[in-house]
Every structure is written in C-alpha cells, then in structure tokens.
Design a protein around this motif. Structure first.
Motif, PDB file in Angstrom:
ATOM      1  N   PRO A   1       7.692  -6.061   4.597  1.00  0.00           N
ATOM      2  CA  PRO A   1       6.398  -6.853   4.681  1.00  0.00           C
ATOM      3  C   PRO A   1       6.812  -8.512   4.320  1.00  0.00           C
ATOM      4  O   PRO A   1       7.545  -8.540   3.363  1.00  0.00           O
ATOM      5  CB  PRO A   1       5.518  -6.156   3.786  1.00  0.00           C
ATOM      6  CG  PRO A   1       5.781  -4.804   3.779  1.00  0.00           C
ATOM      7  CD  PRO A   1       7.393  -4.733   4.062  1.00  0.00           C
ATOM      8  N   GLY A   2       6.386  -9.517   5.015  1.00  0.00           N
ATOM      9  CA  GLY A   2       6.578 -10.485   4.701  1.00  0.00           C
ATOM     10  C   GLY A   2       7.996 -11.335   5.128  1.00  0.00           C
ATOM     11  O   GLY A   2       8.114 -12.221   4.868  1.00  0.00           O
TER      12      GLY A   2
ATOM     13  N   GLY B   1       0.799  -1.226  -0.062  1.00  0.00           N
ATOM     14  CA  GLY B   1       0.143   0.275  -0.043  1.00  0.00           C
ATOM     15  C   GLY B   1       0.797   1.423  -0.063  1.00  0.00           C
ATOM     16  O   GLY B   1       0.508   2.377  -0.240  1.00  0.00           O
ATOM     17  N   LYS B   2       1.884   1.066   0.338  1.00  0.00           N
ATOM     18  CA  LYS B   2       3.003   2.253   0.344  1.00  0.00           C
ATOM     19  C   LYS B   2       4.356   1.747   0.239  1.00  0.00           C
ATOM     20  O   LYS B   2       4.639   0.396   0.439  1.00  0.00           O
ATOM     21  CB  LYS B   2       2.881   3.015   1.608  1.00  0.00           C
ATOM     22  CG  LYS B   2       3.074   2.143   2.874  1.00  0.00           C
ATOM     23  CD  LYS B   2       3.147   3.013   4.205  1.00  0.00           C
ATOM     24  CE  LYS B   2       3.171   2.118   5.271  1.00  0.00           C
ATOM     25  NZ  LYS B   2       3.184   2.964   6.393  1.00  0.00           N
ATOM     26  N   PRO B   3       5.314   2.486  -0.356  1.00  0.00           N
ATOM     27  CA  PRO B   3       6.471   1.856  -0.622  1.00  0.00           C
ATOM     28  C   PRO B   3       7.329   1.580   0.528  1.00  0.00           C
ATOM     29  O   PRO B   3       7.036   2.449   1.566  1.00  0.00           O
ATOM     30  CB  PRO B   3       7.196   3.413  -1.388  1.00  0.00           C
ATOM     31  CG  PRO B   3       6.364   4.406  -1.087  1.00  0.00           C
ATOM     32  CD  PRO B   3       4.928   3.796  -0.563  1.00  0.00           C
ATOM     33  N   THR B   4       8.145   0.251   0.570  1.00  0.00           N
ATOM     34  CA  THR B   4       8.722   0.009   1.618  1.00  0.00           C
ATOM     35  C   THR B   4       9.815   0.896   1.660  1.00  0.00           C
ATOM     36  O   THR B   4      10.480   1.631   0.905  1.00  0.00           O
ATOM     37  CB  THR B   4       9.315  -1.318   1.440  1.00  0.00           C
ATOM     38  OG1 THR B   4       9.758  -1.557   0.139  1.00  0.00           O
ATOM     39  CG2 THR B   4       8.205  -2.282   1.678  1.00  0.00           C
TER      40      THR B   4
ATOM     41  N   ALA C   1       2.637 -13.140   2.961  1.00  0.00           N
ATOM     42  CA  ALA C   1       1.784 -12.159   3.386  1.00  0.00           C
ATOM     43  C   ALA C   1       2.374 -11.101   3.847  1.00  0.00           C
ATOM     44  O   ALA C   1       3.486 -10.844   3.719  1.00  0.00           O
ATOM     45  CB  ALA C   1       0.957 -13.057   4.399  1.00  0.00           C
ATOM     46  N   ARG C   2       1.430  -9.957   4.291  1.00  0.00           N
ATOM     47  CA  ARG C   2       2.314  -8.849   4.864  1.00  0.00           C
ATOM     48  C   ARG C   2       2.744  -8.911   6.409  1.00  0.00           C
ATOM     49  O   ARG C   2       3.985  -8.667   6.368  1.00  0.00           O
ATOM     50  CB  ARG C   2       1.214  -7.491   4.972  1.00  0.00           C
ATOM     51  CG  ARG C   2       1.911  -6.244   5.690  1.00  0.00           C
ATOM     52  CD  ARG C   2       1.182  -5.173   5.717  1.00  0.00           C
ATOM     53  NE  ARG C   2       1.689  -4.217   6.579  1.00  0.00           N
ATOM     54  CZ  ARG C   2       2.431  -3.492   6.042  1.00  0.00           C
ATOM     55  NH1 ARG C   2       2.841  -3.386   4.985  1.00  0.00           N
ATOM     56  NH2 ARG C   2       3.139  -2.377   6.864  1.00  0.00           N
ATOM     57  N   GLY C   3       2.195 -10.017   7.015  1.00  0.00           N
ATOM     58  CA  GLY C   3       2.646 -10.327   8.154  1.00  0.00           C
ATOM     59  C   GLY C   3       4.322 -11.106   8.160  1.00  0.00           C
ATOM     60  O   GLY C   3       4.642 -11.719   7.404  1.00  0.00           O
ATOM     61  N   VAL C   4       5.095 -10.730   9.107  1.00  0.00           N
ATOM     62  CA  VAL C   4       6.219 -11.332   9.330  1.00  0.00           C
ATOM     63  C   VAL C   4       6.339 -12.666  10.197  1.00  0.00           C
ATOM     64  O   VAL C   4       5.079 -12.667  10.908  1.00  0.00           O
ATOM     65  CB  VAL C   4       7.447 -10.616   9.675  1.00  0.00           C
ATOM     66  CG1 VAL C   4       7.296  -9.244   9.032  1.00  0.00           C
ATOM     67  CG2 VAL C   4       7.097 -10.128  11.304  1.00  0.00           C
ATOM     68  N   ALA C   5       7.400 -13.485   9.902  1.00  0.00           N
ATOM     69  CA  ALA C   5       7.374 -14.711  10.867  1.00  0.00           C
ATOM     70  C   ALA C   5       8.572 -14.756  11.577  1.00  0.00           C
ATOM     71  O   ALA C   5       9.535 -14.258  10.932  1.00  0.00           O
ATOM     72  CB  ALA C   5       6.938 -15.941   9.600  1.00  0.00           C
ATOM     73  N   LEU C   6       8.572 -15.497  12.875  1.00  0.00           N
ATOM     74  CA  LEU C   6       9.799 -15.351  13.656  1.00  0.00           C
ATOM     75  C   LEU C   6      10.087 -17.022  13.464  1.00  0.00           C
ATOM     76  O   LEU C   6       9.420 -17.753  13.734  1.00  0.00           O
ATOM     77  CB  LEU C   6       9.439 -15.140  15.036  1.00  0.00           C
ATOM     78  CG  LEU C   6       8.699 -13.832  15.153  1.00  0.00           C
ATOM     79  CD1 LEU C   6       8.442 -13.726  16.766  1.00  0.00           C
ATOM     80  CD2 LEU C   6       9.760 -12.623  14.858  1.00  0.00           C
TER      81      LEU C   6
ATOM     82  N   GLN D   1      10.689  -6.428  22.829  1.00  0.00           N
ATOM     83  CA  GLN D   1      10.585  -5.348  22.123  1.00  0.00           C
ATOM     84  C   GLN D   1      10.399  -5.532  20.611  1.00  0.00           C
ATOM     85  O   GLN D   1       9.599  -4.832  20.054  1.00  0.00           O
ATOM     86  CB  GLN D   1      11.598  -4.151  22.452  1.00  0.00           C
ATOM     87  CG  GLN D   1      11.448  -3.608  23.728  1.00  0.00           C
ATOM     88  CD  GLN D   1      12.613  -2.647  24.035  1.00  0.00           C
ATOM     89  OE1 GLN D   1      13.640  -2.827  24.085  1.00  0.00           O
ATOM     90  NE2 GLN D   1      11.991  -1.349  24.042  1.00  0.00           N
ATOM     91  N   ILE D   2      11.196  -6.765  20.042  1.00  0.00           N
ATOM     92  CA  ILE D   2      11.108  -7.012  18.737  1.00  0.00           C
ATOM     93  C   ILE D   2       9.796  -7.525  18.414  1.00  0.00           C
ATOM     94  O   ILE D   2       9.227  -6.909  17.258  1.00  0.00           O
ATOM     95  CB  ILE D   2      12.095  -8.208  18.642  1.00  0.00           C
ATOM     96  CG1 ILE D   2      13.516  -7.611  18.311  1.00  0.00           C
ATOM     97  CG2 ILE D   2      11.770  -8.661  17.070  1.00  0.00           C
ATOM     98  CD1 ILE D   2      13.712  -6.448  17.184  1.00  0.00           C
ATOM     99  N   LEU D   3       9.010  -8.259  19.198  1.00  0.00           N
ATOM    100  CA  LEU D   3       7.859  -8.770  18.922  1.00  0.00           C
ATOM    101  C   LEU D   3       6.863  -7.501  19.053  1.00  0.00           C
ATOM    102  O   LEU D   3       5.998  -7.344  17.983  1.00  0.00           O
ATOM    103  CB  LEU D   3       7.180  -9.635  20.122  1.00  0.00           C
ATOM    104  CG  LEU D   3       7.534 -11.078  19.971  1.00  0.00           C
ATOM    105  CD1 LEU D   3       9.064 -11.493  19.414  1.00  0.00           C
ATOM    106  CD2 LEU D   3       7.192 -12.012  20.848  1.00  0.00           C
ATOM    107  N   THR D   4       6.994  -6.661  19.748  1.00  0.00           N
ATOM    108  CA  THR D   4       6.049  -5.661  19.975  1.00  0.00           C
ATOM    109  C   THR D   4       6.052  -4.665  18.493  1.00  0.00           C
ATOM    110  O   THR D   4       5.168  -4.328  17.819  1.00  0.00           O
ATOM    111  CB  THR D   4       6.260  -4.534  21.052  1.00  0.00           C
ATOM    112  OG1 THR D   4       6.066  -5.447  22.519  1.00  0.00           O
ATOM    113  CG2 THR D   4       5.499  -3.618  21.050  1.00  0.00           C
ATOM    114  N   PHE D   5       7.319  -4.443  18.148  1.00  0.00           N
ATOM    115  CA  PHE D   5       7.694  -3.513  16.955  1.00  0.00           C
ATOM    116  C   PHE D   5       7.094  -4.518  15.793  1.00  0.00           C
ATOM    117  O   PHE D   5       6.395  -3.637  14.897  1.00  0.00           O
ATOM    118  CB  PHE D   5       9.194  -3.397  16.951  1.00  0.00           C
ATOM    119  CG  PHE D   5       9.540  -2.832  15.648  1.00  0.00           C
ATOM    120  CD1 PHE D   5       9.418  -1.261  15.384  1.00  0.00           C
ATOM    121  CD2 PHE D   5      10.222  -3.538  14.485  1.00  0.00           C
ATOM    122  CE1 PHE D   5       9.703  -0.956  14.225  1.00  0.00           C
ATOM    123  CE2 PHE D   5      10.325  -2.848  13.333  1.00  0.00           C
ATOM    124  CZ  PHE D   5      10.233  -1.534  13.336  1.00  0.00           C
ATOM    125  N   LEU D   6       7.431  -5.409  15.749  1.00  0.00           N
ATOM    126  CA  LEU D   6       7.199  -6.237  14.263  1.00  0.00           C
ATOM    127  C   LEU D   6       5.419  -6.343  14.472  1.00  0.00           C
ATOM    128  O   LEU D   6       4.999  -6.274  13.055  1.00  0.00           O
ATOM    129  CB  LEU D   6       7.729  -7.582  14.270  1.00  0.00           C
ATOM    130  CG  LEU D   6       9.309  -7.628  13.918  1.00  0.00           C
ATOM    131  CD1 LEU D   6       9.783  -9.175  14.284  1.00  0.00           C
ATOM    132  CD2 LEU D   6       9.587  -6.930  12.595  1.00  0.00           C
TER     133      LEU D   6
END
Ligand SMILES: [Zn+2]
Length: 263
Positions: free
Chosen positions: A226-227, A55-58, A78-83, A248-253
């Motif tokens: 994203p992704g 939706g917007k440039p990365t 997907a847009r969501g990231v995976a750990l 903090q990484i989890l919160t940020f992502l």
C-alpha cells in the motif's frame, strides 16, 4: 469477503506472474483527439507520510522505511500506489506509455530530463494535456550532481524547470527526482528550498537493466505494498519490455491497491 478478496488478488498475481501479454493486445488506436479522463484520487505526498492503513497485514514485513534516503518521499501517503516514468520524454516509448495510461484512465508522473524536454516539447505538452504530473530529473541526468555546489545544483534544476515551462507554460513541477537515487543533503536542501519535493520510490523492477517483461511484472507485483511509488522508465534505452509489462501491471495494481496521481 476478505478471503474472496485475497483469492482474487492471488489469482490476479498468478495471472500476472505466469501469464504472457498475448491477451493484452491493445485495441485499435483511436483517431480521436484526447478525450477527457475522469479525475481519480490525487494525493500530495509529504516527506513524513502517515503509514497507510491497510486493514490487514501486508504480505511483507515493513523492512523498508516510510521515507526514502535523506527523508525523501518514498510512499504516496495513501493506500493507492503511484506510477513514475523516468528519463524521457522519448519519441518512441513515451507515446506508447501515454497510450496505455489513457486507455486505462490512469495518471502517472513523468520525471523528465531537461535536454529531452528541450528536444521534444510536443511530448511534454501531451504529457501535461493528458493530466499527468511532471517531475524534474535534472538537466542531463547528472548522477554526480551532488558533488556540485548548491548554487550549481540550483542552476541545473532551474534550467530544467525553465525548459519544461518553455514547452508547457506555467506547468507545475512539484517534484524533483535525483538520477540514480544519488541524493545528497545539498540536493535535498535545494529541492526543498525551490518548493519541490524530493521524490524517491518504493518499488524498483530495474526495468532499465534488460529485465524481461515477465520479470518486470513479477518484481512489481512482489515488491508493491500500500502506498508504493513505482519506478519505471520511458526513456534511456529500449523500453519495449517496460511497455509490454504496463497493461497488466496497471490492472493488477489498480485492483489490489488503487492507483493515485501524485500532485
Ligand atoms: Zn533516471
């Protein structure tokens, strides 16, 4: 709206990069059994994922490909990231990572080594019981696996899957990740033939390399898009810095991209 979101993301990044962990002291440990975790979005990555629509440039130009070496999986699709957490299970660090994930109601993928799965079956059971995905990471973290014959590669991966399933009968092992990312055509072919996906990554903070907690957080925040599939480690050495970075990484992502579970 977009400006406000960008501002919020910027602030979150600022806090992440400059802030310490003092404010993130975990709450007192609950003595309860593991409560059910609400199911979040799950994704099944493919080797040729559709580039995520942002939706917007990365922030960064797409210099990294959408697939990893030898057409391995690099993004979630997907847009969501995976750990992902590699090289465990480990009796000290894996429970700490699991505690953090449970508090955050986030699910991850654990790329486990066969010999450690054999040594710590109770940890394997907890990983699965708490809803995380298991990934095969070879029998004994074999960086040179690609030099072996396909039959030997298959035997290594089968042996590892057998050990995982001895600890957790019937569990799905949908992914294989080659130690060191040292993929070869033979490894990728065997992995696919066994019905698994070769799982690479997109974000590597080099947390295994004595990287400080602030630096781990900074690298992940800067590399993520994203992704992204984020590579971290819950085994293979002192992982206190990874554990320190995780809340903090989890919160940020989660705020910036959402966190999805690989299936
Ligand atoms: Zn590894």
């Amino acid at each position: 709206m977009i400006r406000r979101a960008a501002l919020a993301a910027g602030l979150a990044l600022l806090v992440l990069v400059t802030g310490g962990c003092a404010g993130d002291e975990p709450p007192p440990r609950r003595v309860l059994d593991y409560p059910p975790i609400p199911v979040e979005t799950t994704v099944t990555p493919s080797a040729s994922p559709t580039p995520p629509k942002t939706g917007k440039p990365t922030k960064k130009p797409a210099t990294r490909g959408t697939v990893g070496p030898l057409n391995t999986v690099r993004l979630t699709g997907a847009r969501g990231v995976a750990l992902t957490f590699d090289d465990g299970p480990h009796p000290e660090w894996t429970p700490k990572v699991l505690d953090i994930l449970r508090r955050a109601k986030v699910r991850a993928t654990f790329c486990v080594v066969g010999v450690k799965a054999r040594k710590y079956p109770a940890l394997m059971a907890r990983i699965v019981r708490e809803g995380h995905t298991v990934c095969n990471h070879s029998w004994n973290h074999d960086l040179q696996l690609g030099k072996k014959t396909n039959a030997q590669i298959r035997e290594d991966l089968l042996r590892t899957n057998r050990e995982i399933r001895r600890a957790v009968p019937g569990v799905r092992v949908p992914h294989y990740r080659q130690p060191g990312g040292k993929w070869t055509p033979g490894i990728v072919a065997v992995v696919r033939d066994m019905g698994m996906q070769p799982l690479h990554w997109d974000v590597d903070p080099a947390d295994w390399d004595d990287t400080s907690t602030p630096e781990i957080k900074k690298r992940i925040a800067q590399q993520a898009r994203p992704g992204s599939i984020v590579l971290m480690h819950d085994g293979g050495g002192d992982r206190s810095r990874t554990v320190g970075a995780c809340p903090q990484i989890l919160t940020f992502l989660r705020q910036k991209y959402g966190i999805v579970r690989l299936r």
